[in-house]
Design an enzyme around this catalytic site. Structure first.
Site, PDB file in Angstrom:
ATOM      1  N   SER A  64      -2.571 -63.090  26.606  1.00  0.00           N
ATOM      2  CA  SER A  64      -3.175 -63.072  25.128  1.00  0.00           C
ATOM      3  C   SER A  64      -4.881 -63.070  25.405  1.00  0.00           C
ATOM      4  O   SER A  64      -5.304 -62.501  24.686  1.00  0.00           O
ATOM      5  CB  SER A  64      -2.894 -64.481  24.742  1.00  0.00           C
ATOM      6  OG  SER A  64      -1.271 -64.591  24.581  1.00  0.00           O
ATOM      7  N   HIS A 107      -3.233 -67.199  34.597  1.00  0.00           N
ATOM      8  CA  HIS A 107      -4.298 -68.266  34.413  1.00  0.00           C
ATOM      9  C   HIS A 107      -5.113 -68.360  36.100  1.00  0.00           C
ATOM     10  O   HIS A 107      -6.088 -68.855  36.017  1.00  0.00           O
ATOM     11  CB  HIS A 107      -3.579 -69.534  34.153  1.00  0.00           C
ATOM     12  CG  HIS A 107      -3.231 -69.560  32.938  1.00  0.00           C
ATOM     13  ND1 HIS A 107      -4.139 -70.059  31.944  1.00  0.00           N
ATOM     14  CD2 HIS A 107      -1.999 -69.311  32.208  1.00  0.00           C
ATOM     15  CE1 HIS A 107      -3.493 -70.283  30.607  1.00  0.00           C
ATOM     16  NE2 HIS A 107      -2.185 -69.455  30.871  1.00  0.00           N
ATOM     17  N   ALA A 136      -9.820 -69.432  30.606  1.00  0.00           N
ATOM     18  CA  ALA A 136     -10.399 -70.745  30.408  1.00  0.00           C
ATOM     19  C   ALA A 136      -9.620 -71.535  29.760  1.00  0.00           C
ATOM     20  O   ALA A 136      -9.699 -72.941  29.715  1.00  0.00           O
ATOM     21  CB  ALA A 136     -11.747 -70.221  29.617  1.00  0.00           C
ATOM     22  N   ASP A 137      -8.589 -71.109  28.797  1.00  0.00           N
ATOM     23  CA  ASP A 137      -8.229 -71.954  27.690  1.00  0.00           C
ATOM     24  C   ASP A 137      -7.428 -73.170  27.906  1.00  0.00           C
ATOM     25  O   ASP A 137      -7.423 -74.306  27.669  1.00  0.00           O
ATOM     26  CB  ASP A 137      -7.632 -71.192  26.632  1.00  0.00           C
ATOM     27  CG  ASP A 137      -6.435 -70.248  27.235  1.00  0.00           C
ATOM     28  OD1 ASP A 137      -6.435 -70.192  28.173  1.00  0.00           O
ATOM     29  OD2 ASP A 137      -5.445 -70.064  26.559  1.00  0.00           O
ATOM     30  N   ARG A 138      -6.847 -73.026  29.359  1.00  0.00           N
ATOM     31  CA  ARG A 138      -6.023 -74.086  29.681  1.00  0.00           C
ATOM     32  C   ARG A 138      -6.629 -74.867  30.995  1.00  0.00           C
ATOM     33  O   ARG A 138      -5.900 -75.705  31.405  1.00  0.00           O
ATOM     34  CB  ARG A 138      -4.494 -73.588  30.029  1.00  0.00           C
ATOM     35  CG  ARG A 138      -3.549 -73.237  28.845  1.00  0.00           C
ATOM     36  CD  ARG A 138      -2.267 -73.088  29.371  1.00  0.00           C
ATOM     37  NE  ARG A 138      -1.271 -72.700  28.121  1.00  0.00           N
ATOM     38  CZ  ARG A 138      -0.740 -73.691  27.387  1.00  0.00           C
ATOM     39  NH1 ARG A 138      -0.805 -74.746  27.675  1.00  0.00           N
ATOM     40  NH2 ARG A 138      -0.067 -73.021  26.357  1.00  0.00           N
ATOM     41  N   ASP A 177       5.263 -65.386  20.942  1.00  0.00           N
ATOM     42  CA  ASP A 177       4.715 -65.745  22.384  1.00  0.00           C
ATOM     43  C   ASP A 177       5.046 -67.123  22.610  1.00  0.00           C
ATOM     44  O   ASP A 177       5.864 -67.417  23.678  1.00  0.00           O
ATOM     45  CB  ASP A 177       3.179 -65.519  22.455  1.00  0.00           C
ATOM     46  CG  ASP A 177       2.783 -65.758  23.822  1.00  0.00           C
ATOM     47  OD1 ASP A 177       3.685 -65.261  24.987  1.00  0.00           O
ATOM     48  OD2 ASP A 177       1.967 -66.351  24.072  1.00  0.00           O
ATOM     49  N   ASP A 232      -0.699 -58.229  21.265  1.00  0.00           N
ATOM     50  CA  ASP A 232      -1.389 -58.599  22.226  1.00  0.00           C
ATOM     51  C   ASP A 232      -0.515 -58.128  23.571  1.00  0.00           C
ATOM     52  O   ASP A 232      -1.378 -57.640  24.494  1.00  0.00           O
ATOM     53  CB  ASP A 232      -2.330 -59.743  22.331  1.00  0.00           C
ATOM     54  CG  ASP A 232      -1.341 -61.111  22.154  1.00  0.00           C
ATOM     55  OD1 ASP A 232      -0.052 -60.710  22.056  1.00  0.00           O
ATOM     56  OD2 ASP A 232      -1.606 -62.145  22.423  1.00  0.00           O
ATOM     57  N   HIS A 233       0.528 -58.370  23.700  1.00  0.00           N
ATOM     58  CA  HIS A 233       1.491 -57.983  24.859  1.00  0.00           C
ATOM     59  C   HIS A 233       2.801 -58.607  24.298  1.00  0.00           C
ATOM     60  O   HIS A 233       3.105 -58.864  23.142  1.00  0.00           O
ATOM     61  CB  HIS A 233       1.174 -59.044  25.754  1.00  0.00           C
ATOM     62  CG  HIS A 233       1.128 -60.558  25.696  1.00  0.00           C
ATOM     63  ND1 HIS A 233       2.325 -61.203  25.571  1.00  0.00           N
ATOM     64  CD2 HIS A 233       0.065 -61.391  25.238  1.00  0.00           C
ATOM     65  CE1 HIS A 233       1.950 -62.456  25.126  1.00  0.00           C
ATOM     66  NE2 HIS A 233       0.709 -62.545  24.914  1.00  0.00           N
TER      67      HIS A 233
END
Length: 515
Positions: free
Chosen positions: A64, A125, A264-266, A404, A445-446
C-alpha cells in the site's frame, strides 16, 4: 451555477487484484454485478503494481505504501527496500555515519546495542537481510552486547513461517560468539497503527523491562510454544528469550536502540512511546534515556531522532501540481488507509497542500476485520457521495481498505463479503459521478483478495500478490485505453483527463486517450 466543479474521482480498492483463476479467488467468486458490467462496458486496462514497475526488486509483491507513492508521484519511485538492498550490496550501509556513530557510542560507553524490527523476508515493512547486515555492522565495530528484539510477521509472509528466520539469526549469533535474540512478539502488538495502546504497551514492557507473559530458553522454543497455544506469527504473545543464568536484555539508560523497519506507518506508534517526553497513550513504568535512538528511515517529520536514511524529496507530485494550478482536492479514507491517501500519496509530505481537504472515517474497533468485513464503508461512501455532489472539488481521492484488510485475515468467506460490500459502494459512487457529470477512475494499489490460499503450502494466503490490478474509466469523455501501464501512469492519466499540463518530473504516460 458556473462555479460548480465536475470532479475527477480516483477510487482505490485496496488489495483488489486481477487473477483469471477462480480457485480461492474472493474477487472472482463474489457477486459483483456492478464491477462486472463496468469491466464489460467501460474503457479499461490492467496495470502493473509490483516489482520493478513500482521501484521494488524484480518479483517483489506490491504494497500500500509503495502503491500510493507511485500513484501520487507519476513516476517510478525507488523504494527503501531497493535502496537499502543496493547500499548493503555495495558496502555503503556498513559505513553509514548515523548507524556507525550509534554503535561506536555504545562500544565506547560499554552499553548494549538493541536492534528491533520485523524479522521477515516479506519486504513490506522491513527485510531480515537488512537486520542481518545491522547485526554484522554492530559486531564488526566491537559491540559486545547485541540484542535482537524480533517482531514476527505472518501477514506479509505465510502465517507460520518465522522459524527459519529465528534459526538463521540464532546461527549467526553463535557464529559471531556474541549477541542473541532477546525477545519475540507478534506484529499485532508491536506494530499497531490504530491507537490500540493496550497492544503497544505489551510490546513496550517486553522491550524496556524484559517483561512478558511467557519466557523461553531460546527463540525457536518460544515460537513453538506460541504455536502450541494456537498463536500464529502475527499474534505471538510477548515472550522473553532468556536461558537459565543469562542476564536479561532489558533496555537501559545509555543503550543504543536501532529500529530496522523502513516503512513508516506501523513504526510510528511504538517509536513515539520511546521518544516522546509527553507520551500519554499509556503509563510507561520505565522510561529509557537512550544514548542513541536511530530510525532507519523517517517515520514522521515530528519524530525528532536521528535517521539513517532520510527521505529523498519528491517535487511536483500530483497533489502539489494541483495546488500550483489552484485546484481543490479531497482525500478520504478510513483510519487504516488514511496515511496512504495523504502522507504517502503526497510523497511523504505530512501537511495538506493548499486547497486540499481531508476526511478521516474511523475504522471499526474489532480485533480483526474478518469480524466486520464491511468495515466503515457505508459511512465512507455516504461522505464520498456527498463530496462528489458538493461541487467543491476538482479532484477526490478515496481508498476503500476492505479488500486488503480482510484479505490479510486469510478468511475467504469474509473476503468475499468484503468484495460484495465494495460492489454496492461502487454502484453509489458511479451514480454520484454521473449525476455530477464528473469522471471516475477505479483501480487498486496491489492485489490480495484474489488469492486467499497458498497453492504451494495449502495455508491461508494472507499476503499481497504480484498480480496486475484493474483500471476502469467512467465519465463524460470518449476515451480509448492504452495497454502496458503501471501505477505511476495514473497521475499523468488524471492530468490528461483534466486537460492539464503534465510536469516534466512525471515520467508516466496517460493510459486513457481522449478520442
Amino acid at each position: 451555477m458556473s462555479s460548480t466543479k465536475k470532479p475527477l474521482v480516483l477510487t482505490i480498492l485496496d488489495g483488489y487484484g486481477h487473477r483469471e483463476e477462480q480457485q480461492d479467488n474472493a474477487i472472482l467468486n463474489a457477486k459483483t454485478p456492478v464491477m462486472d458490467v463496468l469491466w464489460q462496458q467501460q474503457p479499461h486496462t490492467l496495470i502493473a503494481a509490483s516489482g520493478l514497475d513500482v521501484g521494488l526488486p524484480d518479483g517483489q509483491m506490491g504494497n500500500s505504501e509503495v502503491g500510493h507513492v507511485n500513484l501520487g508521484a507519476g513516476r517510478i519511485v525507488y523504494q527503501d527496500l531497493t535502496r537499502l538492498d543496493k547500499e548493503i550490496k555495495e558496502g555503503d550501509f556498513f559505513t553509514n555515519p548515523t548507524l556507525t556513530a550509534a554503535v561506536d557510542n555504545a562500544v565506547k560507553t560499554g552499553k548494549a546495542v538493541h536492534i528491533m524490527g520485523l524479522l521477515s523476508a516479506g519486504g513490506v515493512h522491513s527485510h531480515e537481510d537488512h537486520i542481518m547486515a545491522m547485526v554484522e555492522l554492530a559486531a564488526k565495530r566491537g559491540a559486545t552486547a547485541i540484542y535482537l528484539h524480533a517482531f514476527l510477521d505472518g501477514r506479509d509472509t505465510p502465517p507460520r513461517s518465522a522459524e527459519s528466520s529465528l534459526k538463521r539469526f540464532t546461527a549467526k549469533f553463535a557464529e559471531l560468539g556474541n549477541g542473541r535474540i532477546a525477545s519475540i512478539i507478534g506484529r499485532y502488538y508491536a506494530m499497531d497503527r490504530d491507537n490500540r495502546w493496550d497492544r503497544v504497551q505489551l510490546a513496550y514492557d517486553l522491550l524496556t523491562q524484559a517483561k512478558g507473559e511467557f519466557t523461553a530458553d531460546n527463540a525457536v522454543a518460544g515460537l513453538q510454544a506460541a504455536y502450541a497455544r494456537g498463536e500464529n506469527d502475527e499474534f505471538v504473545k510477548p515472550t522473553v528469550i532468556q536461558a537459565t543464568g543469562e542476564a536479561d536484555a532489558a533496555m537501559n539508560e545509555g543503550d543504543t536502540l536501532i529500529f530496522m523497519n523502513f516503512r513508516a506507518d506501523r513504526a510510528r506508534q511504538i517509536t513515539r512511546t520511546f521518544v516522546n517526553a509527553e507520551f500519554d497513550g499509556f503509563k510507561r513504568d520505565k522510561v529509557v534515556n537512550f544514548g542513541d535512538f536511530i530510525m532507519l528511515t523517517e517515520y514522521a517529520a515530528d519524530i525528532k531522532v536521528a535517521c539513517a536514511y532520510p527521505p529523498a524529496s519528491l517535487t511536483n507530485t500530483f497533489g502539489e501540481w494541483l495546488m500550483k494550478h489552484d485546484k481543490t482536492q479531497l482525500r478520504i479514507s478510513e483510519t487504516e488507509k488514511y496515511a496512504h491517501v495523504t502522507f504517502f500519496y503526497n510523497g511523504g509530505v505530512e501537511e495538506p497542500f493548499k486547497g486540499e481537504d481531508r476526511i478521516l472515517i474511523n475504522s471499526p474497533k474489532v480485533a480483526t476485520y474478518d469480524l466486520q468485513p464491511e468495515m466503515s464503508s457505508a459511512e465512507l461512501t455516504e461522505k464520498l457521495v456527498s463530496a462528489i455532489g458538493s461541487g467543491k472539488y476538482d479532484v477526490i481521492i478515496c481508498n476503500y481498505p476492505n479488500g486488503d484488510m480482510v484479505g490479510h485475515t486469510g478468511d475467504y468467506d469474509a473476503a468475499v463479503k468484503a468484495v460484495e460490500t465494495l460492489d454496492n459502494c461502487i454502484e453509489q459512487v458511479v451514480a454520484a459521478v454521473k449525476a455530477a457529470d464528473g469522471q471516475l477512475l477505479i483501480t487498486a494499489d496491489h492485489g490480495n483478495a484474489e488469492q486467499m490460499r497458498d497453492p504451494a503450502t495449502g495455508q491461508a494466503h494472507t499476503a499481497h500478490t504480484s498480480l496486475p490490478v484493474p483500471l476502469i474509466y467512467v465519465g463524460n469523455k470518449a476515451v480509448k485505453a492504452v495497454e502496458g501501464g503501471k501505477l505511476s501512469d495514473i497521475a499523468p492519466t488524471m492530468l490528461s483527463l483534466m486537460e492539464m499540463e503534465i510536469p516534466q518530473e512525471m515520467t508516466g504516460k496517460p493510459l486513457f486517450i481522449v478520442e
